[in-house]
Design a protein around this motif. Structure first.
Motif, PDB file in Angstrom:
ATOM      1  N   GLY A 189       0.853  -1.181   0.000  1.00  0.00           N
ATOM      2  CA  GLY A 189       0.000   0.000   0.000  1.00  0.00           C
ATOM      3  C   GLY A 189       0.887   1.228   0.000  1.00  0.00           C
ATOM      4  O   GLY A 189       2.080   1.146  -0.302  1.00  0.00           O
ATOM      5  N   TYR A 190       0.342   2.375   0.359  1.00  0.00           N
ATOM      6  CA  TYR A 190       1.172   3.578   0.340  1.00  0.00           C
ATOM      7  C   TYR A 190       0.688   4.568   1.393  1.00  0.00           C
ATOM      8  O   TYR A 190      -0.433   4.495   1.887  1.00  0.00           O
ATOM      9  N   GLU A 191       1.590   5.489   1.725  1.00  0.00           N
ATOM     10  CA  GLU A 191       1.287   6.530   2.696  1.00  0.00           C
ATOM     11  C   GLU A 191       0.834   7.820   2.019  1.00  0.00           C
ATOM     12  O   GLU A 191      -0.022   8.527   2.521  1.00  0.00           O
ATOM     13  N   THR A 192       1.433   8.155   0.874  1.00  0.00           N
ATOM     14  CA  THR A 192       1.090   9.394   0.177  1.00  0.00           C
ATOM     15  C   THR A 192       1.255   9.199  -1.323  1.00  0.00           C
ATOM     16  O   THR A 192       2.202   8.539  -1.778  1.00  0.00           O
ATOM     17  N   PRO A 229      -6.943 -10.194   3.331  1.00  0.00           N
ATOM     18  CA  PRO A 229      -7.223  -8.750   3.310  1.00  0.00           C
ATOM     19  C   PRO A 229      -6.773  -8.080   4.601  1.00  0.00           C
ATOM     20  O   PRO A 229      -6.878  -8.660   5.683  1.00  0.00           O
ATOM     21  N   LYS A 230      -6.268  -6.862   4.446  1.00  0.00           N
ATOM     22  CA  LYS A 230      -5.778  -6.124   5.618  1.00  0.00           C
ATOM     23  C   LYS A 230      -5.908  -4.636   5.363  1.00  0.00           C
ATOM     24  O   LYS A 230      -5.230  -4.092   4.502  1.00  0.00           O
ATOM     25  N   PRO A 231      -6.766  -3.926   6.086  1.00  0.00           N
ATOM     26  CA  PRO A 231      -6.951  -2.490   5.856  1.00  0.00           C
ATOM     27  C   PRO A 231      -6.074  -1.606   6.741  1.00  0.00           C
ATOM     28  O   PRO A 231      -5.780  -1.961   7.887  1.00  0.00           O
ATOM     29  N   GLN A 232      -5.633  -0.488   6.207  1.00  0.00           N
ATOM     30  CA  GLN A 232      -5.128   0.657   6.980  1.00  0.00           C
ATOM     31  C   GLN A 232      -3.849   0.404   7.770  1.00  0.00           C
ATOM     32  O   GLN A 232      -2.958   1.230   7.767  1.00  0.00           O
ATOM     33  N   GLU A 233      -3.769  -0.683   8.491  1.00  0.00           N
ATOM     34  CA  GLU A 233      -2.670  -0.871   9.432  1.00  0.00           C
ATOM     35  C   GLU A 233      -1.718  -1.947   8.939  1.00  0.00           C
ATOM     36  O   GLU A 233      -2.143  -3.103   8.791  1.00  0.00           O
ATOM     37  N   PRO A 234      -0.456  -1.669   8.675  1.00  0.00           N
ATOM     38  CA  PRO A 234       0.220  -0.417   9.004  1.00  0.00           C
ATOM     39  C   PRO A 234       0.181   0.639   7.897  1.00  0.00           C
ATOM     40  O   PRO A 234       0.491   1.794   8.150  1.00  0.00           O
ATOM     41  N   THR A 235      -0.152   0.249   6.652  1.00  0.00           N
ATOM     42  CA  THR A 235      -0.115   1.202   5.550  1.00  0.00           C
ATOM     43  C   THR A 235      -1.444   1.943   5.452  1.00  0.00           C
ATOM     44  O   THR A 235      -2.507   1.323   5.518  1.00  0.00           O
ATOM     45  N   LYS A 236      -1.395   3.240   5.263  1.00  0.00           N
ATOM     46  CA  LYS A 236      -2.614   4.049   5.274  1.00  0.00           C
ATOM     47  C   LYS A 236      -3.590   3.618   4.184  1.00  0.00           C
ATOM     48  O   LYS A 236      -4.782   3.442   4.431  1.00  0.00           O
ATOM     49  N   HIS A 237      -3.090   3.449   2.952  1.00  0.00           N
ATOM     50  CA  HIS A 237      -3.928   3.033   1.831  1.00  0.00           C
ATOM     51  C   HIS A 237      -3.506   1.628   1.411  1.00  0.00           C
ATOM     52  O   HIS A 237      -2.562   1.449   0.654  1.00  0.00           O
ATOM     53  N   GLN A 238      -4.200   0.646   1.952  1.00  0.00           N
ATOM     54  CA  GLN A 238      -3.818  -0.750   1.723  1.00  0.00           C
ATOM     55  C   GLN A 238      -4.484  -1.269   0.450  1.00  0.00           C
ATOM     56  O   GLN A 238      -5.687  -1.103   0.247  1.00  0.00           O
ATOM     57  N   ALA A 268     -11.400  -7.556   9.451  1.00  0.00           N
ATOM     58  CA  ALA A 268     -12.756  -7.230   9.016  1.00  0.00           C
ATOM     59  C   ALA A 268     -13.283  -6.014   9.765  1.00  0.00           C
ATOM     60  O   ALA A 268     -13.886  -5.111   9.168  1.00  0.00           O
ATOM     61  N   ILE A 269     -13.038  -5.970  11.057  1.00  0.00           N
ATOM     62  CA  ILE A 269     -13.515  -4.855  11.873  1.00  0.00           C
ATOM     63  C   ILE A 269     -12.820  -3.556  11.467  1.00  0.00           C
ATOM     64  O   ILE A 269     -13.451  -2.495  11.339  1.00  0.00           O
ATOM     65  N   LEU A 270     -11.503  -3.625  11.235  1.00  0.00           N
ATOM     66  CA  LEU A 270     -10.771  -2.423  10.843  1.00  0.00           C
ATOM     67  C   LEU A 270     -11.222  -1.890   9.491  1.00  0.00           C
ATOM     68  O   LEU A 270     -11.096  -0.698   9.206  1.00  0.00           O
ATOM     69  N   ALA A 271     -11.751  -2.775   8.647  1.00  0.00           N
ATOM     70  CA  ALA A 271     -12.265  -2.352   7.337  1.00  0.00           C
ATOM     71  C   ALA A 271     -13.671  -1.784   7.430  1.00  0.00           C
ATOM     72  O   ALA A 271     -14.242  -1.370   6.413  1.00  0.00           O
TER      73      ALA A 271
END
Length: 431
Positions: A189-192, A229-238, A268-271
């Protein structure tokens, strides 16, 4: 035998026990026509149980494990302790990353030799153990070289290192008879966007996954390739944010028939979803494979990887799994870790035993709900209108034809209750 677990005896099913025992998990109990063990297919996560030192973002190691010295002697002891714990729990499966089982070498070749030595040990231990390998995977996120991703890294040498690591881990998984291989893109993913070529990174990620699938077939690995699948953590835009996002990526690269999902409760919850939503979504898309069972602290707002203790929540997850036909190659991996204040060996055994009991209770409740049939009957009634010839024909009609029918028949549809509270009350009869 090591001395780590002392005089802790293997756990048995004993509902009346006051000590360490299974009070709900009976491996041989029949549930919905299958042994409970064969439904649940429990796995111990090597990383959290034996490699995690007990740190958090605000403090370092709290677990004083005798093998945590980053040496091959420590890695061998860790393997001994792991298989002792598998025996105490009568665990049918375990899972590992490469970095969990061996110390990092001064070069890729040295790391590979360290890894292969431990795989030799695993193979020998598995020859006399009931515990099989549910899945293997590669850690492409912890080392600083992966700070900008693995398959999506802007440095082609890191892409190459990542590919070599996956080959090594897939070879080992195949050798040990693993039933799946998982790709967890923790840094994909990416940060910016200011320093990111989004199109190139997505293209590289898809090509990388296609190479894994091709290599699976080349070596004759019969297990499933799973993406977690893994959202947000650790990368902001996963890039692998949730099941639906992963499916879109699979469709883009023509891999939807080759890759399935390993779905974690905490992710799932983080998404912004529920665990059962992600399972149902994967099943509806034909890509459900396996699960990581844990839970988050809902007040913390991040992935705390706690052992499950919420029976109603677990029951709804297994309800969707049973509806989908149950696991094939997948299973229930406890991607969960002790709290950093739970220091003793007995805490590790008790955490898994309690989690296995929670899952057993959830499975029994899910099977009872399905057998009762009230929820499915209510669902069928809600969509019954779509079984009429006119409704079925409308799905293939154009908008003008549908509009003409509305006026010709003088349709005046009125809303019908979804009866959510009634359905929730039905669930509460079983959990």
């Amino acid at each position: 035998m090591t001395q780590f677990f002392g005089d802790i005896a293997p756990l048995n099913y004993d509902p009346q026990s006051d000590g360490l025992a299974f009070r709900h998990y009976n491996p041989d109990a029949m549930v919905a026509g299958k042994r409970m063990e064969d439904h649940l297919r429990f796995a111990v996560a090597y990383w959290h149980s034996f490699a995690w030192p007990g740190g958090d973002p605000f403090g370092g190691q709290t677990f004083a494990r005798p093998w945590m010295d980053d040496t091959m002697a420590g890695a061998r002891l860790k393997a001994d302790v792991a298989f002792e714990m598998f025996e105490l729990l009568n665990a049918p499966y375990f899972c590992f990353h490469d970095a969990d089982i061996r110390p990092e070498g001064a070069s890729f070749a040295e790391s590979r030799r360290n890894f292969e030595e431990i795989i030799d040990i695993f193979e020998a231990k598995m020859a006399t153990s009931k515990t099989r390998l549910l899945w293997g995977t590669a850690n492409l996120f912890s080392n600083r070289r992966f700070m900008s991703g693995a398959a999506t890294n802007p440095d082609p040498d890191i892409y190459a290192w990542s590919a070599a690591t996956v080959k090594l881990c897939l070879d080992a998984t195949h050798r040990l008879g693993g039933e799946n291989y998982v790709l967890w893109g923790g840094r994909e993913g990416y940060e910016t966007l200011l320093n990111t070529d989004l199109s190139q990174e997505l293209d590289h990620m898809g090509r990388f996954l296609a190479k894994v699938v091709d290599y699976k077939h080349k070596i004759g690995f019969k297990g499933a390739i799973l993406v977690e699948p893994k959202p947000q953590e650790p990368t902001k835009h996963q890039y692998d944010y949730d099941v639906a996002t992963v499916y879109g990526n699979l469709k883009r690269f023509g891999l939807e028939g080759e890759v399935q999902m390993n779905i974690e409760q905490g992710h799932a919850i983080l998404a912004g979803h529920s665990f059962e939503h992600e399972i149902a979504m994967a099943a509806s898309l034909g890509i459900f494979g396996s699960i990581d069972m844990n839970r988050n602290d809902y007040q913390s707002g991040w992935d705390t990887d706690q052992f499950p203790n919420n029976v109603p929540e677990v029951a709804l997850a297994y309800y969707e799994i049973l509806k989908a036909g149950g696991f094939t190659t997948g299973g229930t991996n406890f991607d969960a870790k002790l709290r950093r204040q739970s220091l003793d060996p007995v805490d590790l055994i008790a955490a898994h035993a309690g989690a296995m009991d929670v899952c057993a209770r959830g499975l029994k409740a899910a099977a009872a709900m399905l057998e009762d049939g009230s929820l499915e009957a209510a669902r069928a009634e809600r969509y019954a209108g779509w079984q009429t010839p006119a409704a079925k024909a409308m799905l293939d009609a154009d908008l003008a034809t549908i509009a003409a029918r509305v006026e010709a028949e003088g349709l005046d549809p009125q809303p019908v209750s979804g009866r959510q509270e009634i359905l929730e009350n039905i669930v509460n009869r079983f959990v």
